[in-house]
Design a protein around this motif. Structure first.
Motif, PDB file in Angstrom:
ATOM      1  N   TRP A 183       0.811  -1.218   0.000  1.00 10.06           N
ATOM      2  CA  TRP A 183       0.000   0.000   0.000  1.00 10.06           C
ATOM      3  C   TRP A 183       0.844   1.267   0.000  1.00 10.06           C
ATOM      4  CZ3 TRP A 183      -4.620  -1.199  -1.371  1.00 10.06           C
ATOM      5  CH2 TRP A 183      -5.162  -2.421  -1.005  1.00 10.06           C
ATOM      6  N   ALA A 184       2.126   1.152   0.317  1.00 11.10           N
ATOM      7  CA  ALA A 184       2.980   2.341   0.406  1.00 11.10           C
ATOM      8  C   ALA A 184       3.205   2.943  -0.985  1.00 11.10           C
ATOM      9  CB  ALA A 184       4.323   1.983   1.036  1.00 11.10           C
ATOM     10  N   LYS A 185       3.224   4.264  -1.033  1.00 14.85           N
ATOM     11  CA  LYS A 185       3.462   4.951  -2.305  1.00 14.85           C
ATOM     12  C   LYS A 185       4.963   5.017  -2.581  1.00 14.85           C
ATOM     13  CE  LYS A 185       0.141   8.338  -1.155  1.00 14.85           C
ATOM     14  NZ  LYS A 185      -0.157   9.731  -1.057  1.00 14.85           N
ATOM     15  N   ASP A 186       5.328   4.968  -3.840  1.00 14.75           N
ATOM     16  CA  ASP A 186       6.720   5.164  -4.235  1.00 14.75           C
ATOM     17  C   ASP A 186       7.107   6.617  -4.002  1.00 14.75           C
ATOM     18  OD1 ASP A 186       7.013   2.549  -5.082  1.00 14.75           O
ATOM     19  OD2 ASP A 186       6.609   3.015  -7.185  1.00 14.75           O
ATOM     20  N   ASP A 187       8.387   6.832  -3.718  1.00 12.57           N
ATOM     21  CA  ASP A 187       8.880   8.188  -3.468  1.00 12.57           C
ATOM     22  C   ASP A 187       8.563   9.137  -4.613  1.00 12.57           C
ATOM     23  OD1 ASP A 187       9.802   7.256  -1.070  1.00 12.57           O
ATOM     24  OD2 ASP A 187      11.930   7.542  -1.510  1.00 12.57           O
ATOM     25  N   LEU A 235       6.683  12.699  -4.358  1.00 14.61           N
ATOM     26  CA  LEU A 235       7.284  13.946  -4.840  1.00 14.61           C
ATOM     27  C   LEU A 235       6.339  14.684  -5.792  1.00 14.61           C
ATOM     28  CD1 LEU A 235      10.933  12.696  -5.393  1.00 14.61           C
ATOM     29  CD2 LEU A 235      10.178  14.345  -3.675  1.00 14.61           C
ATOM     30  N   GLN A 236       5.669  13.939  -6.683  1.00 14.78           N
ATOM     31  CA  GLN A 236       4.723  14.565  -7.626  1.00 14.78           C
ATOM     32  C   GLN A 236       3.547  15.191  -6.881  1.00 14.78           C
ATOM     33  OE1 GLN A 236       3.590  11.389 -10.264  1.00 14.78           O
ATOM     34  NE2 GLN A 236       5.106  11.955 -11.792  1.00 14.78           N
ATOM     35  N   GLU A 237       2.965  14.442  -5.950  1.00 14.97           N
ATOM     36  CA  GLU A 237       1.809  14.947  -5.208  1.00 14.97           C
ATOM     37  C   GLU A 237       2.194  16.122  -4.321  1.00 14.97           C
ATOM     38  OE1 GLU A 237       0.034  11.707  -3.066  1.00 14.97           O
ATOM     39  OE2 GLU A 237      -0.480  10.618  -4.898  1.00 14.97           O
ATOM     40  N   ALA A 238       3.336  16.027  -3.674  1.00 12.99           N
ATOM     41  CA  ALA A 238       3.773  17.065  -2.740  1.00 12.99           C
ATOM     42  C   ALA A 238       4.091  18.374  -3.451  1.00 12.99           C
ATOM     43  CB  ALA A 238       4.990  16.586  -1.951  1.00 12.99           C
ATOM     44  N   GLY A 298       7.500  15.060   2.034  1.00 13.35           N
ATOM     45  CA  GLY A 298       7.235  13.783   2.690  1.00 13.35           C
ATOM     46  C   GLY A 298       5.755  13.511   2.814  1.00 13.35           C
ATOM     47  N   GLU A 299       5.456  12.520   3.647  1.00  6.83           N
ATOM     48  CA  GLU A 299       4.079  12.107   3.870  1.00  6.83           C
ATOM     49  C   GLU A 299       3.668  12.352   5.307  1.00  6.83           C
ATOM     50  OE1 GLU A 299       2.463   8.403   1.349  1.00  6.83           O
ATOM     51  OE2 GLU A 299       3.992   7.886   2.782  1.00  6.83           O
ATOM     52  N   VAL A 300       2.443  12.797   5.492  1.00  3.98           N
ATOM     53  CA  VAL A 300       1.869  12.923   6.826  1.00  3.98           C
ATOM     54  C   VAL A 300       1.763  11.504   7.394  1.00  3.98           C
ATOM     55  CG1 VAL A 300      -0.199  13.579   8.118  1.00  3.98           C
ATOM     56  CG2 VAL A 300       0.585  14.991   6.192  1.00  3.98           C
ATOM     57  N   ASP A 301       2.215  11.331   8.632  1.00  2.00           N
ATOM     58  CA  ASP A 301       2.194  10.024   9.286  1.00  2.00           C
ATOM     59  C   ASP A 301       1.470  10.166  10.621  1.00  2.00           C
ATOM     60  OD1 ASP A 301       2.674   7.384   9.829  1.00  2.00           O
ATOM     61  OD2 ASP A 301       4.838   7.588  10.085  1.00  2.00           O
ATOM     62  N   THR A 302       0.207   9.758  10.637  1.00  2.00           N
ATOM     63  CA  THR A 302      -0.573   9.855  11.874  1.00  2.00           C
ATOM     64  C   THR A 302      -0.374   8.581  12.691  1.00  2.00           C
ATOM     65  OG1 THR A 302      -2.549   8.961  10.815  1.00  2.00           O
ATOM     66  CG2 THR A 302      -2.327  11.358  10.841  1.00  2.00           C
ATOM     67  N   HIS A 303      -0.444   8.722  14.002  1.00  2.81           N
ATOM     68  CA  HIS A 303      -0.220   7.602  14.918  1.00  2.81           C
ATOM     69  C   HIS A 303      -1.318   7.592  15.970  1.00  2.81           C
ATOM     70  CE1 HIS A 303       3.881   7.291  13.314  1.00  2.81           C
ATOM     71  NE2 HIS A 303       3.931   8.604  13.399  1.00  2.81           N
ATOM     72  N   VAL A 336      10.934  12.116   2.494  1.00  2.63           N
ATOM     73  CA  VAL A 336      11.557  11.439   1.356  1.00  2.63           C
ATOM     74  C   VAL A 336      12.605  12.328   0.679  1.00  2.63           C
ATOM     75  CG1 VAL A 336       9.587   9.912   0.920  1.00  2.63           C
ATOM     76  CG2 VAL A 336       9.760  12.083  -0.308  1.00  2.63           C
ATOM     77  N   LYS A 337      12.532  13.639   0.946  1.00  9.31           N
ATOM     78  CA  LYS A 337      13.507  14.569   0.356  1.00  9.31           C
ATOM     79  C   LYS A 337      13.640  15.771   1.272  1.00  9.31           C
ATOM     80  CE  LYS A 337      14.279  17.319  -3.822  1.00  9.31           C
ATOM     81  NZ  LYS A 337      13.677  17.774  -5.070  1.00  9.31           N
ATOM     82  N   ILE A 338      14.877  16.191   1.500  1.00  9.17           N
ATOM     83  CA  ILE A 338      15.130  17.402   2.278  1.00  9.17           C
ATOM     84  C   ILE A 338      16.268  18.154   1.612  1.00  9.17           C
ATOM     85  CG2 ILE A 338      16.650  16.176   3.891  1.00  9.17           C
ATOM     86  CD1 ILE A 338      15.665  18.174   6.080  1.00  9.17           C
TER      87      ILE A 338
END
Length: 110
Positions: free
Chosen positions: A11-15, A19-22, A88-93, A103-105
């Protein structure tokens, strides 16, 4: 039979998709609380400090933790106090605050 790790990984998206969505989703730290898990985002701000396994980041409207892989961190040549752009991706816990899986800085020169 699928192991849990294979199922979760499927289910994880490729980097490159992140990057495209972000690229179309520049957000403020304060807006992240309203976003769904795995939303791809771009943030600009300052890296405040290195905590145990995360980095504290301020975007001017609040502070959030960044989860940055060691390989990415070492390659970035960034230190606390630097202005950065983070993708990057929002990561809720369930039991800890939301953070960003980076994924990139990169350093922002202005």
């Amino acid at each position: 039979y699928y192991s849990l790790s294979l199922a979760a990984g499927a289910w994880a998206k490729d980097d490159h998709i992140i990057l495209q969505e972000a690229a179309k989703n520049h957000v403020s730290v304060s807006a992240i609380a309203k976003l769904k898990d795995e939303t791809a985002v771009t943030l600009k701000g300052m890296l405040l400090k290195h905590l145990n396994e995360t980095y504290e980041f301020s975007g001017g409207t609040g502070v959030i933790l960044l989860d940055i892989d060691d390989d990415l961190w070492k390659a970035s040549n960034i230190k606390a106090g630097d202005k950065v752009q983070v993708v990057g991706e929002v990561d809720t816990h369930r039991y800890k605050p939301t953070d960003i899986e980076v994924v990139k800085i990169e350093k922002v020169l202005k």
